[in-house]
Design a protein around this motif. Structure first.
Motif, PDB file in Angstrom:
ATOM      1  N   HIS A  65     -15.884 -29.342 -12.479  1.00  0.00           N
ATOM      2  CA  HIS A  65     -15.409 -28.115 -11.837  1.00  0.00           C
ATOM      3  C   HIS A  65     -15.964 -26.886 -12.548  1.00  0.00           C
ATOM      4  N   ILE A  66     -16.004 -25.753 -11.839  1.00  0.00           N
ATOM      5  CA  ILE A  66     -16.534 -24.519 -12.408  1.00  0.00           C
ATOM      6  C   ILE A  66     -15.458 -23.495 -12.714  1.00  0.00           C
ATOM      7  N   ASP A  67     -14.206 -23.760 -12.358  1.00  0.00           N
ATOM      8  CA  ASP A  67     -13.150 -22.794 -12.664  1.00  0.00           C
ATOM      9  C   ASP A  67     -12.591 -23.037 -14.056  1.00  0.00           C
ATOM     10  N   THR A  68     -12.002 -22.002 -14.617  1.00  0.00           N
ATOM     11  CA  THR A  68     -11.341 -22.097 -15.920  1.00  0.00           C
ATOM     12  C   THR A  68      -9.970 -21.442 -15.823  1.00  0.00           C
ATOM     13  N   VAL A  69      -9.146 -21.679 -16.842  1.00  0.00           N
ATOM     14  CA  VAL A  69      -7.842 -21.021 -16.875  1.00  0.00           C
ATOM     15  C   VAL A  69      -8.002 -19.626 -17.476  1.00  0.00           C
ATOM     16  N   PRO A  70      -7.155 -18.659 -17.092  1.00  0.00           N
ATOM     17  CA  PRO A  70      -7.227 -17.327 -17.692  1.00  0.00           C
ATOM     18  C   PRO A  70      -6.602 -17.338 -19.096  1.00  0.00           C
ATOM     19  N   GLU A 119     -10.198 -26.947  -9.776  1.00  0.00           N
ATOM     20  CA  GLU A 119      -9.519 -28.097 -10.385  1.00  0.00           C
ATOM     21  C   GLU A 119      -8.301 -27.667 -11.198  1.00  0.00           C
ATOM     22  N   GLU A 120      -8.379 -26.482 -11.799  1.00  0.00           N
ATOM     23  CA  GLU A 120      -7.290 -26.023 -12.661  1.00  0.00           C
ATOM     24  C   GLU A 120      -6.064 -25.557 -11.872  1.00  0.00           C
ATOM     25  N   VAL A 121      -6.193 -25.472 -10.540  1.00  0.00           N
ATOM     26  CA  VAL A 121      -5.084 -24.952  -9.741  1.00  0.00           C
ATOM     27  C   VAL A 121      -4.604 -26.016  -8.751  1.00  0.00           C
ATOM     28  N   LEU A 122      -5.179 -26.064  -7.558  1.00  0.00           N
ATOM     29  CA  LEU A 122      -4.668 -26.947  -6.504  1.00  0.00           C
ATOM     30  C   LEU A 122      -5.660 -28.018  -6.058  1.00  0.00           C
ATOM     31  N   SER A 123      -6.869 -28.014  -6.589  1.00  0.00           N
ATOM     32  CA  SER A 123      -7.877 -29.019  -6.215  1.00  0.00           C
ATOM     33  C   SER A 123      -8.157 -29.023  -4.712  1.00  0.00           C
ATOM     34  N   LEU A 124      -8.187 -27.835  -4.114  1.00  0.00           N
ATOM     35  CA  LEU A 124      -8.501 -27.746  -2.694  1.00  0.00           C
ATOM     36  C   LEU A 124      -9.913 -28.255  -2.418  1.00  0.00           C
ATOM     37  N   GLY A 125     -10.827 -27.977  -3.334  1.00  0.00           N
ATOM     38  CA  GLY A 125     -12.200 -28.430  -3.161  1.00  0.00           C
ATOM     39  C   GLY A 125     -12.315 -29.936  -3.200  1.00  0.00           C
ATOM     40  N   ILE A 131     -16.825 -37.734   0.639  1.00  0.00           N
ATOM     41  CA  ILE A 131     -17.892 -38.479  -0.014  1.00  0.00           C
ATOM     42  C   ILE A 131     -17.416 -39.904  -0.266  1.00  0.00           C
ATOM     43  N   SER A 132     -18.257 -40.858   0.031  1.00  0.00           N
ATOM     44  CA  SER A 132     -17.982 -42.251  -0.318  1.00  0.00           C
ATOM     45  C   SER A 132     -19.110 -42.715  -1.214  1.00  0.00           C
ATOM     46  N   ALA A 133     -18.755 -43.303  -2.351  1.00  0.00           N
ATOM     47  CA  ALA A 133     -19.779 -43.661  -3.338  1.00  0.00           C
ATOM     48  C   ALA A 133     -19.479 -45.020  -3.947  1.00  0.00           C
ATOM     49  N   ASP A 134     -20.376 -45.457  -4.815  1.00  0.00           N
ATOM     50  CA  ASP A 134     -20.220 -46.720  -5.531  1.00  0.00           C
ATOM     51  C   ASP A 134     -19.830 -46.509  -6.987  1.00  0.00           C
ATOM     52  N   ALA A 135     -19.942 -45.265  -7.477  1.00  0.00           N
ATOM     53  CA  ALA A 135     -19.556 -44.946  -8.848  1.00  0.00           C
ATOM     54  C   ALA A 135     -19.416 -43.435  -8.965  1.00  0.00           C
ATOM     55  N   TYR A 136     -18.418 -43.004  -9.755  1.00  0.00           N
ATOM     56  CA  TYR A 136     -18.185 -41.580 -10.004  1.00  0.00           C
ATOM     57  C   TYR A 136     -18.116 -41.341 -11.504  1.00  0.00           C
ATOM     58  N   ILE A 137     -18.812 -40.311 -11.969  1.00  0.00           N
ATOM     59  CA  ILE A 137     -18.667 -39.837 -13.345  1.00  0.00           C
ATOM     60  C   ILE A 137     -18.120 -38.419 -13.261  1.00  0.00           C
ATOM     61  N   VAL A 138     -16.944 -38.213 -13.835  1.00  0.00           N
ATOM     62  CA  VAL A 138     -16.256 -36.927 -13.769  1.00  0.00           C
ATOM     63  C   VAL A 138     -16.349 -36.263 -15.143  1.00  0.00           C
ATOM     64  N   GLY A 139     -16.944 -35.089 -15.182  1.00  0.00           N
ATOM     65  CA  GLY A 139     -17.168 -34.406 -16.449  1.00  0.00           C
ATOM     66  C   GLY A 139     -15.952 -33.657 -16.956  1.00  0.00           C
ATOM     67  N   GLU A 140     -15.472 -34.058 -18.120  1.00  0.00           N
ATOM     68  CA  GLU A 140     -14.375 -33.398 -18.825  1.00  0.00           C
ATOM     69  C   GLU A 140     -14.601 -33.611 -20.325  1.00  0.00           C
ATOM     70  N   PRO A 141     -13.936 -32.839 -21.182  1.00  0.00           N
ATOM     71  CA  PRO A 141     -14.125 -33.010 -22.629  1.00  0.00           C
ATOM     72  C   PRO A 141     -13.410 -34.254 -23.163  1.00  0.00           C
ATOM     73  N   ALA A 300      -5.169 -36.167 -20.007  1.00  0.00           N
ATOM     74  CA  ALA A 300      -4.807 -35.166 -19.002  1.00  0.00           C
ATOM     75  C   ALA A 300      -5.112 -35.675 -17.602  1.00  0.00           C
ATOM     76  N   ALA A 301      -4.419 -35.120 -16.624  1.00  0.00           N
ATOM     77  CA  ALA A 301      -4.695 -35.450 -15.230  1.00  0.00           C
ATOM     78  C   ALA A 301      -5.959 -34.724 -14.781  1.00  0.00           C
ATOM     79  N   THR A 302      -6.781 -35.391 -13.986  1.00  0.00           N
ATOM     80  CA  THR A 302      -8.031 -34.804 -13.496  1.00  0.00           C
ATOM     81  C   THR A 302      -8.250 -35.177 -12.044  1.00  0.00           C
ATOM     82  N   GLU A 303      -9.281 -34.564 -11.451  1.00  0.00           N
ATOM     83  CA  GLU A 303      -9.629 -34.881 -10.075  1.00  0.00           C
ATOM     84  C   GLU A 303     -10.217 -36.274  -9.933  1.00  0.00           C
ATOM     85  N   ALA A 304     -10.427 -36.969 -11.035  1.00  0.00           N
ATOM     86  CA  ALA A 304     -10.882 -38.360 -10.965  1.00  0.00           C
ATOM     87  C   ALA A 304      -9.932 -39.209 -10.133  1.00  0.00           C
ATOM     88  N   SER A 305      -8.659 -38.842 -10.107  1.00  0.00           N
ATOM     89  CA  SER A 305      -7.696 -39.638  -9.342  1.00  0.00           C
ATOM     90  C   SER A 305      -7.993 -39.603  -7.851  1.00  0.00           C
TER      91      SER A 305
END
Length: 357
Positions: A65-70, A119-125, A131-141, A300-305
């Motif tokens: 995601h490209i958003d951050t918390v204030p 991602e930091e708010v409501l995950s509307l995006g 998208i349907s895929a065979d593997a997902y890599i979700v970038g987080e620290p 932490a919870a992420t959009e990976a779910s």
């Protein structure tokens, strides 16, 4: 032009993206176009670019995601350490994903970069991604560990219903605040229910925490309502619906003197539910071997779910949520080490190549 991850990350960290992500999205779009790849922004604000191989094969998705918390934190640099809001959550991981997206030799199948705006708010995006895929890599620290599981998070409010009365004659009413005390005691035994989800071997036990309480409208009146907000950190296979059903049954059983209702907090997107991916599968094993990290849960919870129900999904990236000194992500001292960004980019590239090259 050849992608310069160091320059991109420094520019990204200096680009505010707390409330309005348009400038960060413009940077991302122009970077992808400069590398010669097509890119589009959909109606939900997702930035999507796809590379197709010449032969049939699997579909791999790279997401963050490209958003951050204030509030925005000013950029600074000290050698390997890049500081500023979003440096580790998640502009450092984004940079690593871009390295893999640009550098992987896509011979077969398809590689999609899908970057979400909120991602930091409501995950509307993320909720709108088709998208349907065979593997997902979700970038987080994740400190270069490969995270194959995470707890989910649900939030809702228990309302205790009573009857108003004058505080001088309390017996003529039904005090909802008193009932709230019974509810709080009942919550202490919720994890002991026969239908409680079992303790997860990696994530541990689910938790249920009362976080806010509000009741009454006048200091000389027996209150007719009291509201308790609860935070649920779930483990598989619990869903928001099964949690709601179980909690309502528990309150009926353990707070018989009061009517209690429960409602999940209204939101336009599904809650981020718990997920897990096989730690012995190709995705987790290949990425762990490439990064040298452990396979472990993410805290932490992420959009990976949103993706894990579709295909094997892992959370991975440079940086940490917290270190020995305290909070890093979402904190004024947020930082990432550029050497970790480089290592993450190399590991993701190697992993994606194992599927598509």
């Amino acid at each position: 032009m050849a992608f310069d991850p160091e320059s991109f990350l420094e520019t990204a960290v200096q680009t505010p993206s707390t409330e309005d992500v348009s400038a960060m999205r413009e940077l991302l779009v122009s970077t992808i176009e400069a590398e010669g790849f097509g890119v589009r922004v959909d109606d939900a604000g997702n930035t999507i670019s796809t590379r197709d191989g010449d032969e049939p094969g699997p579909h791999v998705v790279l997401n963050t995601h490209i958003d951050t918390v204030p509030p925005h934190v000013e950029f600074s640099r000290d050698g390997d350490i890049i500081r500023g809001r979003g440096s580790c959550d998640a502009k450092g991981p984004l940079t690593a994903l871009l390295v893999a997206f640009f550098n992987t030799n896509v011979v077969r199948g398809k590689l999609t970069l899908a970057i979400t705006p909120d991602e930091e708010v409501l995950s509307l995006g993320a909720a709108a991604l088709d998208i349907s895929a065979d593997a997902y890599i979700v970038g987080e620290p994740t400190n270069l560990d490969v995270c194959n599981a995470a707890k989910g998070r649900f939030e809702g409010t228990i309302t205790v219903h009573g009857d108003n009365a004058h505080a001088a004659e309390p017996q003529s009413g039904k005090n909802a605040v008193t009932g709230a005390g019974q509810v709080l005691r009942a919550l202490d035994t919720f994890l002991e229910r026969d239908d409680a989800p079992p303790v997860h071997p990696e994530l541990g036990a689910a938790t249920l925490t009362p976080t806010m309480i509000d009741g009454g409208t006048a200091s000389n009146q027996v209150p007719a309502e009291c509201r308790i907000t609860v935070d649920r950190r779930s483990v598989p296979p619990e869903t928001a619906d099964s949690f709601t059903t179980s909690l309502e049954a528990h309150l009926r059983e353990h707070v018989p003197d009061f009517e209690c209702t429960f409602a999940l907090t209204e939101r336009p997107t599904p809650f981020l539910e718990a997920f897990e991916t096989d730690d012995d599968g190709k995705l987790a094993q290949t990425l762990a071997a490439a990064s040298g990290g452990d396979i472990c849960p993410f805290s932490a919870a992420t959009e990976a779910s949103y993706f894990a129900a579709d295909a094997p999904t892992v959370v991975f990236g440079p940086g940490v949520l917290a270190d020995d000194e305290g909070a890093v992500a979402h904190a004024p001292r947020e930082y990432v080490r550029f050497s970790e960004v480089e290592a993450a980019g190399a590991a993701i590239t190697e992993t994606v190549a194992s599927f598509l090259s």
